[in-house]
Design a protein around this motif. Sequence first.
Motif, PDB file in Angstrom:
ATOM      1  N   VAL A 144      70.479  57.554  89.250  1.00  0.00           N
ATOM      2  CA  VAL A 144      70.502  56.840  87.973  1.00  0.00           C
ATOM      3  C   VAL A 144      71.675  57.308  87.128  1.00  0.00           C
ATOM      4  CG1 VAL A 144      69.232  56.455  85.822  1.00  0.00           C
ATOM      5  CG2 VAL A 144      68.013  56.435  88.007  1.00  0.00           C
ATOM      6  N   ALA A 145      71.890  58.621  87.060  1.00  0.00           N
ATOM      7  CA  ALA A 145      72.981  59.165  86.249  1.00  0.00           C
ATOM      8  C   ALA A 145      74.339  58.723  86.778  1.00  0.00           C
ATOM      9  CB  ALA A 145      72.895  60.695  86.235  1.00  0.00           C
ATOM     10  N   GLN A 146      74.504  58.731  88.094  1.00  0.00           N
ATOM     11  CA  GLN A 146      75.781  58.295  88.664  1.00  0.00           C
ATOM     12  C   GLN A 146      76.047  56.829  88.356  1.00  0.00           C
ATOM     13  OE1 GLN A 146      76.461  59.364  92.768  1.00  0.00           O
ATOM     14  NE2 GLN A 146      78.126  57.896  93.016  1.00  0.00           N
ATOM     15  N   ALA A 147      75.031  55.988  88.517  1.00  0.00           N
ATOM     16  CA  ALA A 147      75.204  54.562  88.235  1.00  0.00           C
ATOM     17  C   ALA A 147      75.506  54.329  86.755  1.00  0.00           C
ATOM     18  CB  ALA A 147      73.951  53.796  88.650  1.00  0.00           C
ATOM     19  N   GLN A 148      74.778  55.001  85.872  1.00  0.00           N
ATOM     20  CA  GLN A 148      75.019  54.857  84.431  1.00  0.00           C
ATOM     21  C   GLN A 148      76.450  55.261  84.086  1.00  0.00           C
ATOM     22  OE1 GLN A 148      73.219  57.774  81.911  1.00  0.00           O
ATOM     23  NE2 GLN A 148      73.181  56.451  80.094  1.00  0.00           N
ATOM     24  N   SER A 149      76.916  56.378  84.640  1.00  0.00           N
ATOM     25  CA  SER A 149      78.272  56.850  84.360  1.00  0.00           C
ATOM     26  C   SER A 149      79.311  55.836  84.824  1.00  0.00           C
ATOM     27  CB  SER A 149      78.510  58.201  85.034  1.00  0.00           C
ATOM     28  OG  SER A 149      77.643  59.195  84.530  1.00  0.00           O
ATOM     29  N   GLU A 150      79.137  55.312  86.025  1.00  0.00           N
ATOM     30  CA  GLU A 150      80.100  54.356  86.564  1.00  0.00           C
ATOM     31  C   GLU A 150      80.119  53.065  85.756  1.00  0.00           C
ATOM     32  OE1 GLU A 150      79.369  53.760  90.700  1.00  0.00           O
ATOM     33  OE2 GLU A 150      79.683  55.867  91.228  1.00  0.00           O
ATOM     34  N   VAL A 151      78.938  52.589  85.380  1.00  0.00           N
ATOM     35  CA  VAL A 151      78.856  51.351  84.592  1.00  0.00           C
ATOM     36  C   VAL A 151      79.553  51.517  83.249  1.00  0.00           C
ATOM     37  CG1 VAL A 151      77.261  49.835  83.347  1.00  0.00           C
ATOM     38  CG2 VAL A 151      76.780  50.470  85.709  1.00  0.00           C
ATOM     39  N   ASP A 400      70.982  52.186  93.767  1.00  0.00           N
ATOM     40  CA  ASP A 400      70.897  50.750  94.040  1.00  0.00           C
ATOM     41  C   ASP A 400      70.022  50.029  93.020  1.00  0.00           C
ATOM     42  OD1 ASP A 400      72.455  51.313  96.222  1.00  0.00           O
ATOM     43  OD2 ASP A 400      70.947  50.799  97.729  1.00  0.00           O
ATOM     44  N   ALA A 401      68.923  50.660  92.609  1.00  0.00           N
ATOM     45  CA  ALA A 401      68.015  50.036  91.644  1.00  0.00           C
ATOM     46  C   ALA A 401      68.713  49.804  90.311  1.00  0.00           C
ATOM     47  CB  ALA A 401      66.772  50.899  91.454  1.00  0.00           C
ATOM     48  N   VAL A 402      69.491  50.787  89.861  1.00  0.00           N
ATOM     49  CA  VAL A 402      70.233  50.618  88.604  1.00  0.00           C
ATOM     50  C   VAL A 402      71.297  49.540  88.753  1.00  0.00           C
ATOM     51  CG1 VAL A 402      71.716  51.757  86.898  1.00  0.00           C
ATOM     52  CG2 VAL A 402      69.820  53.016  87.928  1.00  0.00           C
ATOM     53  N   GLN A 403      71.990  49.542  89.872  1.00  0.00           N
ATOM     54  CA  GLN A 403      73.011  48.521  90.079  1.00  0.00           C
ATOM     55  C   GLN A 403      72.420  47.118  90.062  1.00  0.00           C
ATOM     56  OE1 GLN A 403      75.985  49.051  89.761  1.00  0.00           O
ATOM     57  NE2 GLN A 403      76.655  50.981  90.620  1.00  0.00           N
ATOM     58  N   ALA A 404      71.203  46.984  90.605  1.00  0.00           N
ATOM     59  CA  ALA A 404      70.530  45.680  90.583  1.00  0.00           C
ATOM     60  C   ALA A 404      70.201  45.270  89.155  1.00  0.00           C
ATOM     61  CB  ALA A 404      69.267  45.726  91.434  1.00  0.00           C
ATOM     62  N   LEU A 405      69.673  46.202  88.367  1.00  0.00           N
ATOM     63  CA  LEU A 405      69.364  45.891  86.967  1.00  0.00           C
ATOM     64  C   LEU A 405      70.617  45.533  86.191  1.00  0.00           C
ATOM     65  CD1 LEU A 405      66.667  48.583  86.030  1.00  0.00           C
ATOM     66  CD2 LEU A 405      66.335  46.111  86.217  1.00  0.00           C
TER      67      LEU A 405
END
Length: 470
Positions: A144-151, A400-405
Amino acid sequence: MSQKNETPVLILSLLITAALLGTGFWLLMPRSPVKPDPLATTSQNLSTNDRLSQGERILVPVESRADNPAFAQAKQAGVAAIVAQQYGQAVTQFESALQKSRNSPETLIYLNNARIGSNKSYTIAVAVPVSADPNGSLEILRGVAQAQSEVNQAGGVKGLPLKVAIVSDDNNPEIAQQLANTLVQKPEVLGVVGHYASDVTLAAGSVYNTGGLVCISPISTTVKLSGFGKYIFRTVPSDYIAAGALADYTVKTLQQKNVAVFFNSQSAYSQSLKSEFSRAIALTGGQVSGEYDLSAPDFSAATAVDQSLKQGVKALMLAPNTGTLDKALQVVQVNQRRMTLLAGDDVYAPKTLEVGGQQAVDMVISVPWHINGNPGSVFAKKSRSLWGGDVNWRTAISYDAVQALVAALQRDPTRSGVQQALLSPDFSAMGAAETVRFLPSGDRNVGIQLVKVSRGDRFGSGFDFVPVQR
């Protein structure tokens, strides 16, 4: 086997277990903290609001606090600054904490949130079993943290950054329902990543369906979640897929048709995997000759193994949940590699390598993803750079779940818009390894990866999980 003969075997197993657990090993997967955090909120008698944080409180135990007081002090100072709404100071403190210990996903999430401060943003929540499984919680939070940072580094969602609220549900269905009600009543929360155990996701899922809030589980695999409701999705393959892959490998590759299954009758996940494997093994020409309940008060690993050998069983399928993993590892030790071992994804854990050791070698486990399945991927490179080591499947599938959201929010940043986007036939999001798409049932259309325990130095324990070539 008589009690007299069984006792020395189990005593030896426990001694081996204690010795191996004392050694430990470094790599990121087992590096997740096991020591309680004296500054973190304890799970007992917490109010619902005290189980939710965007940086106002420490929920997750952090590793080796006693060995890194500077990290602890900086993180606590960052939390205090968040409470005082001094976001610039919070950013400074959280950045300082991460310089002293970068492998702290809760800290990174709080840093990202502090950078947003009181500015407009889109918010999602992630539900983790902090007290019940701190290792698993941190594995999820890394994704989750990695996805949030990248977004956020890429400009956010429609120009607005993504904020993350962490929720601690103790892997308890009743607490999860209470927290789901709280999240439903917070209109700023546009989606949830969670929960962990299948039983917990089923309990909370009924609340999300009623309240119209999307929940995407990266962990729960029970077939009961398929078509459970219009707002329930998952990025992890269901037990139907995992069991089918294990059964097919058992009969066609290993040429073993007589199997015994070990499961927990009190776990929806374990029951589901057991049932789906039994069905799949029958369809491929094999049979299940024995079923052993790991949660039974009179369960005996030695007795079960002895009975299986007498029945001509050639393979043992281990389907424990996290709470019964220790008993499954007793089976591994007592078996002494006499029968082939197979297992579900909850066996993919540091403890399996530490405790199972040589007796676990060649055990085949079904997981959704493995970093060496595609070691050159962008996600693998970024995760290694961010956390300082390899991550496991729970991190990748949570990512993947964060990327989908996020992809759904890009289409329509409302609760109903997110739900409609995820169910759209043309929806897709780029995951850690494969594109994320959902079936009308809420299931992800994706395959499974088989791995086996082998000798190796990657984890520092002398053993490793490596992909099975098929």
